[in-house]
Enzyme design. Structure first.
Site, mmCIF file in Angstrom:
data_model
loop_
_atom_site.group_PDB
_atom_site.id
_atom_site.type_symbol
_atom_site.label_atom_id
_atom_site.label_comp_id
_atom_site.label_asym_id
_atom_site.label_seq_id
_atom_site.Cartn_x
_atom_site.Cartn_y
_atom_site.Cartn_z
ATOM 1 C CB CYS A 1 3.129 14.024 -8.517
ATOM 2 S SG CYS A 1 3.811 15.476 -9.164
ATOM 3 C CB THR A 2 -0.312 10.278 -7.064
ATOM 4 O OG1 THR A 2 -0.354 11.106 -6.006
ATOM 5 C CG2 THR A 2 -0.923 8.911 -6.556
#
Length: 211
Positions: free
Chosen positions: A107-108
């Protein structure tokens, strides 16, 4: 006298065995099944969804909205505390991407990729909205740490995800992206997202809306 009583007892026993309702449980060869046997439920009946958890889960599995369907409206709170209303963005493309959780590796990377291509999305007139089940406070920290310039909205109860048919099984939204055109219609879906290169393929889809 004793012999006479013995014979009487034996005779009574035989009579009782022959009486209706007093037969043994085992049926004799060639005999018809009893009423109880005829009405007894089969032991190998197929399970109904209510009895089979796996079948029930499959039956209630959400279905992603498809291309051509109207994008459901929603109002949610962003990382800055402001309200985001999808209907208010009518007239320009919207990239609505669902992701599992702030501060996780995939997600980062996904957020960084959208961040790095953000100016190109702006040029194409698109608004980017990231959605997860994280809180507003979590989004605020996540956006600050990564320098995210676009909107991240909180969907703690999974209500937005449910509207779009995105699974939140296990407490995490699945990674799915929708490209919504200026008329509020879903123009492209990405149900099986590979993070690497995803921002570029979404940008291509957005640019294709004006061609």
């Amino acid at each position: 006298m004793k012999a006479h009583l013995s014979c009487s007892v034996v005779g009574l026993a035989v009579a009782l065995m022959a009486a209706p309702g007093c037969s043994s449980n085992a049926s004799s060869p060639g005999s018809s099944p009893s009423a109880a046997e005829e009405t007894a439920p089969a032991t190998a009946e197929a399970k109904t969804p209510a009895q089979d958890p796996a079948a029930a889960a499959e039956a209630t599995k959400p279905t992603l909205l498809a291309v051509g369907e109207k994008a459901p409206d929603f109002t949610a709170t962003s990382q800055s505390g402001s309200e985001v209303h999808l209907a208010a963005l009518a007239g320009k493309p919207v990239v609505l991407y669902f992701y599992p959780k702030d501060f996780t590796s995939g997600c980062t990377l996904e957020a960084k990729n959208f961040r790095d291509d953000y100016s190109d999305f702006e040029t194409a007139g698109a608004t980017i909205i990231g959605v997860s089940l994280d809180s507003v406070e979590s989004h605020k920290k996540f956006a600050k740490e990564l320098g995210v310039p676009f909107l991240l909205v909180a969907d703690p109860k999974g209500e937005i995800a449910a509207k779009y048919g995105v699974s939140t099984e296990g407490g995490y939204a699945r990674r799915v992206t929708f490209v919504i055109d200026g008329k509020g219609v879903i123009a492209k879906t990405f149900p099986g997202v590979t993070v690497e290169g995803h921002a570029e393929e979404v940008l291509t889809a957005v640019r294709g809306l004006s061609s």
